[in-house]
Design a protein around this motif. Structure first.
Motif, PDB file in Angstrom:
ATOM      1  N   SER A 189      70.491 113.553  40.639  1.00 21.62           N
ATOM      2  CA  SER A 189      69.889 112.434  41.366  1.00 21.62           C
ATOM      3  C   SER A 189      68.401 112.666  41.528  1.00 21.62           C
ATOM      4  O   SER A 189      67.909 113.789  41.412  1.00 21.62           O
ATOM      5  CB  SER A 189      70.546 112.272  42.741  1.00 21.62           C
ATOM      6  N   SER A 203      71.243 108.257  42.494  1.00 22.89           N
ATOM      7  CA  SER A 203      72.003 108.904  41.427  1.00 22.89           C
ATOM      8  C   SER A 203      71.539 108.398  40.060  1.00 22.89           C
ATOM      9  O   SER A 203      71.260 107.195  39.880  1.00 22.89           O
ATOM     10  CB  SER A 203      73.491 108.636  41.614  1.00 22.89           C
ATOM     11  N   ASP A 231      72.181 106.733  47.511  1.00 24.67           N
ATOM     12  CA  ASP A 231      73.302 107.633  47.799  1.00 24.67           C
ATOM     13  C   ASP A 231      73.299 108.066  49.263  1.00 24.67           C
ATOM     14  O   ASP A 231      74.313 107.995  49.942  1.00 24.67           O
ATOM     15  CB  ASP A 231      73.229 108.866  46.885  1.00 24.67           C
TER      16      ASP A 231
END
Length: 986
Positions: A189, A203, A231
């Motif tokens: 990420s 990500s 995320d």
């Protein structure tokens, strides 16, 4: 000039008009020498790219510059990595405003002595349609043996390049301005700090699949796309200067973020591991992991020309540099591992290490003769003699010297009356008469010499409170104006206090030595702060009689502020706020004062204030207590206090069991919910709700019990202090003996959790085995127990110990053995200590000798006293007042009224408190047996079955006033006739 400076090993500066910033420095094996050494690449805003291979100390040689090239456009950032898919060599990536280029540096060996030649070759270049800000690289998507490049633009787009190929472009949501960018290989990420000052993680897989549905081909000219979902987010509350991902061997990867005022360490999942608050303005940093270590170290450069080395959050080294670095990193230069490479905004690059230059100066040998050992011994003996004399100095002399060396004096200015307008505020509990009164006190500090860090703390016992209990002053000098602090006191809870004294503690530091010192002062608040004027009442249940050696003082002169419509020179009354009602009477034919109240604890403050006012009125007054000191009223107070403590233990045990049961039900429910094949709950949800309600009820019972225990503790202290005062007046105890008696009975107990019963029982047992023993000496060979005292099962033994202690005091024993007091002195037979079963067994007799008091009454005085006591005994019944019996009443905390604690009757016949309820039996109402699917009982009765706080009570029967039978006491037919002179005379 600091001793801890960074030692410059190598540096290079070509021109003073060049400019660069963060990102223009790169340290790595750019030439692919594969010998462990690294090179230094520097770019600037003029487009000049230089690559150095430092090899000589202190200055840059001509052959240290491997390459210098002029590029078309400013250089924003440099990085080294495997950016070519067909090669495993390290290449140099150069970011410019509208392009990202990858170069290879080839080393060609020169002929003869001309040296080697470095050639810069462009491998590929990507043109950017948007102005770039920064970039990062890594093995995106888990690719191996190569690295991809991610470029962030000024408008919030990120472009992914795989070697010579463009992959895709995505828009970062909520973009305002570009922040630092990093790649975390563990979670695959990208990390950045958005304009809303949050650390965000995106990500790579989410970015890859978020293609626009309108077109299947990726292009840099797209203007729209799918919204990217973050995320995780972590709020920093500030902008970030740099983000670095640090991989720790045999440990989890961490994310280091340098903010404007803080240094953050974040886990891969977004959880904050730790944070270090910086007291300076940082410029840049470089985290690294030392060899054979699992902790992260950081080198932080500041705008104050400092380099700080942190191990976690602890500073391990601090050094000065010549200029403010804009970029810092570590490198292995010419075999020197761990050199600090710094770059300034003027493109000055240097390599340095931490350390100090050793001093070559050595102290010359002294020509003086060697020390004589005999002279040293004599000097040591003189010093020891001086120390011994200081230790042998009298304590009074030391105290006087300390007083002379005081740095600050505390003065308390107490106003004569309470405030006209109360400042108690809405937090104070209301009373029937209106808003509770307040008094404003001024505290002044006079500095005799300069002091620093002055902290003024004000303490007052419950239920009294003050508007501010802590005041801080930076410094006070002797020439400064005297600081004057205003503090107001008022009642903060709905019961009467046991003490009106407040303390002022001043903690400060001496300006010269910095030694901490303490100065204290204390004062007594007026009784009008906790009472209202009230009409006198003729007959009240609890009474205290005091005798004076001179004629009684006019009560209107003593209590001028407590006069009411029915008050007179022989009788005044007052009503304690949230407490009992009291009346003070004086006798017409004898020099007696009587204090009476409807509650025993209400006598303490009034009696103490009466004695204080009499002594202030005239020093010739000598007050004694001619009646027996009994414990009929104090035993119920002790029982109630003990019962509340036992009830608190029961409630806490039951609450602990209910909490364990609640957690067990939660675990069972969680197991049911996680099952792939759902099963019936078997009324577990109902059982969970019932247990939760019972926990709430028990928690409320704990709170009510704590408040009632505090009230009972104050009531117990009032009763104990009154008994000690009457004993002191009756037995003519000295101040030292009364203080020792106060410490034995723990009358200064401010916390109800300290365990009054077990502490007092231990103290009295030690006293009965020492100075109050029958032989007059303690057991010298007795070993004291080191185990902490435990709460007893009942307090019958404590009552017997208290009775025995006062009986021995009345028989002539003393708490302090004095050499001036004869050992064969006769007993003190004029005082008898009463007991519920044996009250008034001993006749008062003033004719016998008072052993140990040192008074020799004349024969005429003995005759007068004997006649006086005979007259008193005729009108005063010696036996206890008959009372009606009634069984103990158990009430839950919610039904217990406040009046029962303050003005309720406290006498009953059973001295033993009831035992605490059986925990196991109470648990049977709500059992975990229902977890198997059995029928659950009615929870309504279980939830409302709150633990009871045991208060025993016995209603007293109506009794006549013992003093009412004497015709000399009340002469007027109308008690409330103000025209008669002797209306309130006894």
């Amino acid at each position: 000039m600091s001793l801890f400076k960074s030692i410059e090993w190598w540096s290079a500066l070509h021109s003073s008009d060049e400019e660069c910033d963060f990102g223009c420095l790169c340290v790595g094996d750019i030439t692919n020498a594969h010998d462990g050494s690294e090179q230094v690449a520097v770019g600037n805003y003029a487009g000049l790219l230089r690559i150095y291979s430092p090899s000589k100390d202190n200055q840059a040689a001509a052959n240290d510059l491997l390459l210098e090239s002029k590029l078309a456009g400013p250089i924003l950032q440099l990085a080294s990595g495997r950016y070519v898919s067909v090669s495993k060599d390290v290449h140099l990536a150069v970011l410019q405003p509208r392009s990202i280029s990858v170069y290879s540096i080839d080393i060609k060996k020169g002929a003869v002595d001309h040296g080697n030649q470095a050639v810069l070759n462009k491998v590929y270049e990507h043109k950017l349609e948007r102005t770039s800000a920064n970039f990062t690289s890594g093995s995106f998507g888990g690719v191996r043996e190569k690295e991809l490049i991610c470029v962030q633009s000024m408008d919030g787009t990120i472009s992914i390049f795989d070697s010579e190929n463009f992959v895709f472009m995505r828009f970062i949501p909520g973009f305002g301005m570009p922040g630092p960018l990093a790649y975390c290989a563990g979670t695959d990420s990208f990390l950045t700090v958005s304009s809303n000052r949050q650390l965000e993680s995106y990500s790579y897989q989410v970015l890859a699949v978020a293609a626009s549905s309108k077109t299947k081909e990726e292009s840099q000219s797209v203007t729209s796309g799918k919204r990217i979902k973050v995320d995780w987010q972590l709020s920093l509350g500030e902008c970030a200067l740099d983000i670095r991902v640090v991989t720790i061997p045999s440990a989890a990867t961490v994310i280091m973020v340098l903010g404007e005022r803080n240094l953050y360490c974040v886990e891969e999942s977004g959880q904050l591991k730790y944070m270090k608050k910086l007291g300076y303005s940082p410029a840049c940093f470089y985290p690294y992991v030392p060899a054979e270590s699992s902790s992260v170290n950081c080198v932080v450069a500041t705008h104050s020309k400092q380099l700080l080395v942190y191990e976690g959050i602890i500073v391990k080294w601090a050094t000065l540099v010549d200029d403010v670095p804009v970029h810092v990193c570590l490198g292995n230069i010419s075999g020197n591992e761990g050199l600090i490479v710094t770059l300034t905004d003027s493109c000055r690059v240097s390599c340095s290490y931490l350390g100090t230059h050793p001093s070559i100066f050595s102290l010359p040998r002294s020509n003086a003769r060697e020390m004589d050992q005999s002279a040293i011994d004599k000097e040591m003996l003189a010093v020891n003699d001086r120390i011994r004399k200081l230790h042998s100095t009298k304590k009074d002399d030391i105290i006087s010297k300390n007083r002379d060396n005081e740095d600050i004096k505390v003065k308390i200015d107490m106003p004569p009356t309470i405030d006209r307008v109360s400042v108690s505020g809405p937090d104070a509990p209301p009373s029937v008469e209106g808003q509770v009164p307040s008094i404003t006190v001024q505290i002044m500090l006079k500095a005799l010499r300069r002091v620093n860090n002055v902290s003024v703390m004000i303490h007052v016992d419950d239920p009294l409170t003050c508007t501010q209990n802590h005041i801080s002053i930076p410094s006070i000098a002797e020439s400064d104006p005297i600081p004057c602090m205003t503090v107001s006191f008022f009642l903060g809870k709905e019961f009467s206090p046991a003490s009106l004294k407040f303390e002022v503690v001043v903690h400060y530091q001496q300006s010269g030595s910095g030694n901490p010192r303490v100065a204290t002062a204390a004062a007594e608040l007026p009784i009008t702060l906790v009472s209202w004027p009230h009409d006198p009442i003729k007959t009240m249940q609890h009474k205290v009689t005091l005798e004076s050696n001179v004629r009684c003082v006019n009560l209107l002169d003593l209590f001028s502020e407590l006069t009411s419509a029915d008050a007179g020179p022989h009788c005044v009354g007052l009503k304690l706020i949230h407490g009992a009602t009291a009346t003070i009477l004086t006798s017409k034919s004898s020099n007696r004062y009587r204090v009476q109240s409807d509650a025993y604890q209400g006598l303490w403050l009034v009696t103490k204030d009466l004695l204080r006012r009499i002594r202030n009125y005239s020093t010739s007054h000598k007050i004694t207590h001619p009646q027996p000191v009994t414990f009929d009223e104090i035993y119920p107070v002790m029982d109630r206090h003990f019962q509340l403590r036992m009830s608190r233990l029961s409630v806490h045990q039951l609450l602990d069991q209910r909490a364990k049961q609640f957690r067990a039900i939660q675990r069972r429910l969680l197991t049911r919910f996680k099952d792939k094949t759902p099963r019936p709950l078997n009324c577990l949800d109902t059982l969970l709700e019932g247990t939760y309600r019972q926990i709430q009820a028990l928690a409320n019972a704990c709170g009510e019990n704590a408040y009632m225990l505090l009230m009972s503790n104050v009531e117990l202290l009032c009763s104990l202090r009154l008994v000690i005062l009457l004993t002191k007046l009756a037995l003519s105890l000295s101040d030292t003996e009364s203080e020792l008696l106060e410490s034995v009975l723990c009358i200064n107990l401010r916390d109800a959790d300290m365990g009054w019963e077990e502490t007092v029982e231990t103290s009295i047992s030690a006293l009965l085995n020492s100075v109050l023993s029958k032989r007059g000496k303690g057991d010298e060979h007795r070993v004291a127990s080191t185990a902490p005292p435990e709460i007893p099962n009942d307090i019958s033994k404590l009552k017997d110990s208290i009775k025995t202690m006062f009986d021995r005091l009345a028989s002539g024993k003393r708490l302090i053995l004095s050499s001036s007091r004869e050992s064969d002195a006769g007993p003190i037979s004029n005082i008898s200590v009463g007991h519920p079963s044996t009250r008034g067994d001993k006749k008062l007799n003033f004719a016998t000798t008072r052993g140990g008091i040192g008074e020799e009454p004349t024969t005429q005085e003995d005759v007068d006293n004997e006649a006086f006591l005979a007259d008193i005994l005729k009108s005063t019944p010696v036996s206890s007042v008959p009372r009606k019996g009634q069984s103990d009443i158990l009430k839950p905390p919610s039904e217990l009224e406040f009046s029962e604690l303050q003005t309720g009757d406290h006498s009953y016949n059973d001295p033993k408190p009831p035992k605490s309820p059986d925990i196991e039996s109470s648990m049977s109402n709500l059992s975990l047996n229902a977890l198997g699917g059995e029928e659950i009982r009615d929870l309504k009765s279980v939830v409302t079955d709150e633990p009871s706080i045991f208060i025993s009570k016995q209603v007293l029967g109506a009794t006549e006033d013992p003093y009412g039978a004497d015709e000399d006491l009340i002469e007027s037919s109308s008690f409330f006739d103000n025209t008669a002179d002797d209306t309130y005379a006894m």
